[in-house]
Write a protein that holds these residues in place. Structure first.
Motif, PDB file in Angstrom:
ATOM      1  N   ARG A 126       0.702   8.143 -14.433  1.00 55.45           N
ATOM      2  CA  ARG A 126       0.936   7.496 -13.693  1.00 55.45           C
ATOM      3  C   ARG A 126       1.878   7.886 -12.607  1.00 55.45           C
ATOM      4  NH1 ARG A 126       3.097   4.857 -18.516  1.00 55.45           N
ATOM      5  NH2 ARG A 126       5.348   4.795 -18.317  1.00 55.45           N
ATOM      6  N   GLU A 127       2.373   9.130 -12.775  1.00 51.62           N
ATOM      7  CA  GLU A 127       2.978   9.672 -11.472  1.00 51.62           C
ATOM      8  C   GLU A 127       1.561  10.240 -10.248  1.00 51.62           C
ATOM      9  OE1 GLU A 127       5.832  12.460 -12.959  1.00 51.62           O
ATOM     10  OE2 GLU A 127       7.232  10.929 -13.102  1.00 51.62           O
ATOM     11  N   GLN A 128       0.803  10.920 -11.036  1.00 51.36           N
ATOM     12  CA  GLN A 128      -0.432  11.242 -10.824  1.00 51.36           C
ATOM     13  C   GLN A 128      -0.857  11.011 -10.034  1.00 51.36           C
ATOM     14  OE1 GLN A 128      -1.002  15.162 -10.007  1.00 51.36           O
ATOM     15  NE2 GLN A 128      -2.511  14.383  -8.726  1.00 51.36           N
ATOM     16  N   ALA A 163       0.132   7.209  -8.419  1.00 46.51           N
ATOM     17  CA  ALA A 163       1.088   7.333  -7.559  1.00 46.51           C
ATOM     18  C   ALA A 163       1.185   8.116  -6.513  1.00 46.51           C
ATOM     19  CB  ALA A 163       2.286   7.083  -7.779  1.00 46.51           C
ATOM     20  N   ARG A 164       0.851   9.672  -6.886  1.00 50.98           N
ATOM     21  CA  ARG A 164       0.923  10.883  -5.775  1.00 50.98           C
ATOM     22  C   ARG A 164      -0.329  10.613  -5.039  1.00 50.98           C
ATOM     23  NH1 ARG A 164       1.563  14.512  -8.915  1.00 50.98           N
ATOM     24  NH2 ARG A 164       3.827  15.031  -8.719  1.00 50.98           N
ATOM     25  N   GLU A 165      -1.852  10.082  -5.566  1.00 50.03           N
ATOM     26  CA  GLU A 165      -2.745  10.067  -5.289  1.00 50.03           C
ATOM     27  C   GLU A 165      -3.084   8.966  -4.225  1.00 50.03           C
ATOM     28  OE1 GLU A 165      -5.404  10.219  -8.699  1.00 50.03           O
ATOM     29  OE2 GLU A 165      -5.359  12.530  -8.340  1.00 50.03           O
ATOM     30  N   ARG A 166      -2.070   8.204  -4.140  1.00 50.40           N
ATOM     31  CA  ARG A 166      -1.933   6.626  -3.741  1.00 50.40           C
ATOM     32  C   ARG A 166      -0.887   6.618  -2.280  1.00 50.40           C
ATOM     33  NH1 ARG A 166      -1.830   3.897  -8.857  1.00 50.40           N
ATOM     34  NH2 ARG A 166       0.419   3.671  -8.500  1.00 50.40           N
ATOM     35  N   ASP A 167      -0.278   7.260  -2.571  1.00 48.54           N
ATOM     36  CA  ASP A 167       0.837   7.677  -1.158  1.00 48.54           C
ATOM     37  C   ASP A 167       0.285   8.376  -0.635  1.00 48.54           C
ATOM     38  OD1 ASP A 167       2.105   6.380  -2.613  1.00 48.54           O
ATOM     39  OD2 ASP A 167       3.911   8.295  -3.238  1.00 48.54           O
ATOM     40  N   GLN A 168      -0.903   9.979  -1.374  1.00 48.09           N
ATOM     41  CA  GLN A 168      -1.364  10.584  -0.325  1.00 48.09           C
ATOM     42  C   GLN A 168      -2.840   9.473   0.854  1.00 48.09           C
ATOM     43  OE1 GLN A 168      -2.630  14.069  -2.822  1.00 48.09           O
ATOM     44  NE2 GLN A 168      -1.109  14.718  -2.916  1.00 48.09           N
ATOM     45  N   GLN A 169      -3.719   8.965  -0.379  1.00 47.75           N
ATOM     46  CA  GLN A 169      -4.444   7.717   0.909  1.00 47.75           C
ATOM     47  C   GLN A 169      -3.563   7.291   1.837  1.00 47.75           C
ATOM     48  OE1 GLN A 169      -6.334   5.826  -2.579  1.00 47.75           O
ATOM     49  NE2 GLN A 169      -7.399   7.347  -3.267  1.00 47.75           N
ATOM     50  N   LYS A 170      -2.795   6.462   0.719  1.00 47.19           N
ATOM     51  CA  LYS A 170      -1.385   6.010   2.287  1.00 47.19           C
ATOM     52  C   LYS A 170      -1.150   7.234   4.068  1.00 47.19           C
ATOM     53  CE  LYS A 170       0.209   2.384  -0.204  1.00 47.19           C
ATOM     54  NZ  LYS A 170       1.643   1.925  -1.408  1.00 47.19           N
TER      55      LYS A 170
END
Length: 475
Positions: A141-143, A145-152
């Protein structure tokens, strides 16, 4: 009862080997122990009391072990048992399988398999993998979320670069400590006579003639910290163009950054002159009166429309006079306009009467704004609009000044009271309405309301009390 006896009773459910010598091993080595016979039926089970998440599984005894395995775990388990029984010398590797119970509960167990001599049964010592699975799920889940944050972040960076490039204003982002350019758009690079990719990361002072880095950065910081909109004038090293840099501080992720907007002197002069000409034309040709006054209400500037309204021949006839001299309520109106405009920054729809130099009166509506700039206070700007048609339309309705309910109450008295009493009742209604209007116009300022009505403060309080307009706590 001894500790050994209690442990034995807790470990035994169904038929397990005598735990006299192995109960401590089972307690410390595993979370769950299961005995499966040759037919694959559970003949014994033990659950470590420290593994509360597994619960009580005694109902497994006497039922096929496959009933409590997920579909993919059944074939994995049978394949491992078959190889173990085919080769008695084989030491089987641990196997991880997923259990199901009550159709919904699913939990992973890592088993080590052990043969029970002369019976063909298998003792399975398991370790609950659910905590590890939960950790893995959190990591996944953290990974994600990190990928979503990187996309944002990539999206935000794309937006930033598109907007920066689309801007016609030359802009550069500069680190105030190192003096290096963090980013800039193509317009700024062209103005400085270079390319954006080459200028990014270089010291901004190097792009201009005769500028030492420390001296130039001190000038930029001083201009950014100043209350006045001051620019730093420089000469581009590559093309010799004279550029004015207007720096401004902002904070990003806790770090200070200088936003440097650039313009040539030609752009600054052309833009300022064009705006000044446009505003000057609007000021002169608008049909509404525009008046500029200082913080004391003294007229500093007025347009032609105001001269027409006041019947003044020229500006010098009214300049340096107080605007209160042209308002019907004089200092009362002026005080209310000044106080409310300075307090809130603007005032809209203030009704008043404008007096001309020859004594005629004109109903007007006044809007005001507090004019400020970094260099200081510029006073107030007022727009005065003639509302004579509106006043005439309102005057045709004789009952507009008195509410319908109030008039009905008075008319109901006809025939039941004398004319003197009727006039007295009507006067009270009008008096109450006038007092309410004055209090509302002055934002409940009793001193200003009394001045507006031509009453003393004590007389106003008496009338407020008479009409029930004095609330508790106001006295």
């Amino acid at each position: 009862m001894t500790k050994q006896t209690r442990t034995s009773e807790r470990l035994r459910a169904g038929v397990l080997p005598d735990p006299t010598h192995i109960e401590h091993l089972i307690e410390q080595a595993c979370d769950i122990a299961v005995v499966v016979d040759v037919q694959g039926v559970v003949t014994g089970i033990s659950v470590n009391s420290d593994s509360a998440s597994l619960g009580c599984l005694d109902h497994w005894v006497g039922r096929p072990f496959d009933d409590f395995l997920t579909e993919e775990s059944v074939s994995k388990f049978h394949d491992r048992v078959a190889r173990m029984r085919a080769d008695t010398a084989l030491v089987p590797r641990p196997i991880e399988i997923n259990h199901i119970d009550n159709a919904k509960w699913e939990f992973p167990i890592r088993y080590s398999l052990h043969r029970i001599a002369n019976t063909g049964a298998i003792l399975m010592l398991g370790r609950d993998m659910q905590p590890f699975a939960e950790v893995q799920q959190r990591l996944v889940r953290e990974q994600m979320a990190r990928e979503r944050d990187q996309q944002k972040l990539r999206g935000a960076e794309t937006y930033f670069r598109v907007v920066l490039e689309a801007s016609d204003t030359p802009m550069a982002l500069v680190d105030p400590e190192s003096g290096r350019i963090g980013d800039l758009n193509s317009a700024a690079a062209e103005l400085m006579g270079g390319k954006a990719d080459l200028l990014t990361g270089s010291a901004i002072a190097q792009a201009f003639e005769g500028r030492r880095r420390s001296e130039f950065m001190d000038a930029l910081k001083s201009a950014a910290s100043s209350d006045e909109m001051k620019g730093v004038e420089v000469v581009a090293r590559r093309n010799g163009r004279v550029i004015t840099i207007c720096p401004q501080f902002f904070r990003a992720s806790g770090d200070l950054v200088l936003l440097c907007r650039m313009a040539t002197l030609e752009d600054v002069d052309a833009g300022g002159a064009e705006l000044a000409n446009t505003l000057s034309s609007l000021f002169a040709s608008t049909t509404d009166a525009i008046v500029l006054v200082d913080l004391k209400g003294v007229i500093r500037e007025a347009n032609e429309a105001f001269l027409v309204m006041t019947d003044a021949a020229q500006l010098r006839d009214i300049k340096d006079q107080s605007l209160s001299e042209f308002l019907s309520r004089g200092a009362v109106d002026m005080k209310l306009i000044l106080e409310n405009t300075i307090k809130s920054g603007r005032l809209r729809s203030y009704s008043a009467q404008l007096k001309s130099v020859v004594g005629t009166r004109l109903p007007v509506e006044i809007s005001a704004a507090h004019l400020r700039q970094r260099g200081g206070d510029m006073g107030l700007g007022l727009i005065i609009r003639d509302v004579t048609p509106l006043e005439q339309g309102a005057a045709t309705d004789s009952s507009a000044m008195v509410s319908d309910d109030a008039m009905k109450n008075v008319m109901d008295l006809v025939g039941t009271a004398s004319l003197k009493e009727l006039v007295s009742a009507t006067s009270d209604v009008i008096e109450k309405m006038c007092i309410e209007t004055a209090v509302q116009m002055t934002n409940n300022n009793r001193v200003a309301a009394a001045e507006m009505l031509g009453l003393s403060r004590q007389s106003l309080y008496v009338k407020l009390r008479k009409h029930g307009l004095l609330h508790s706590g106001d006295e």
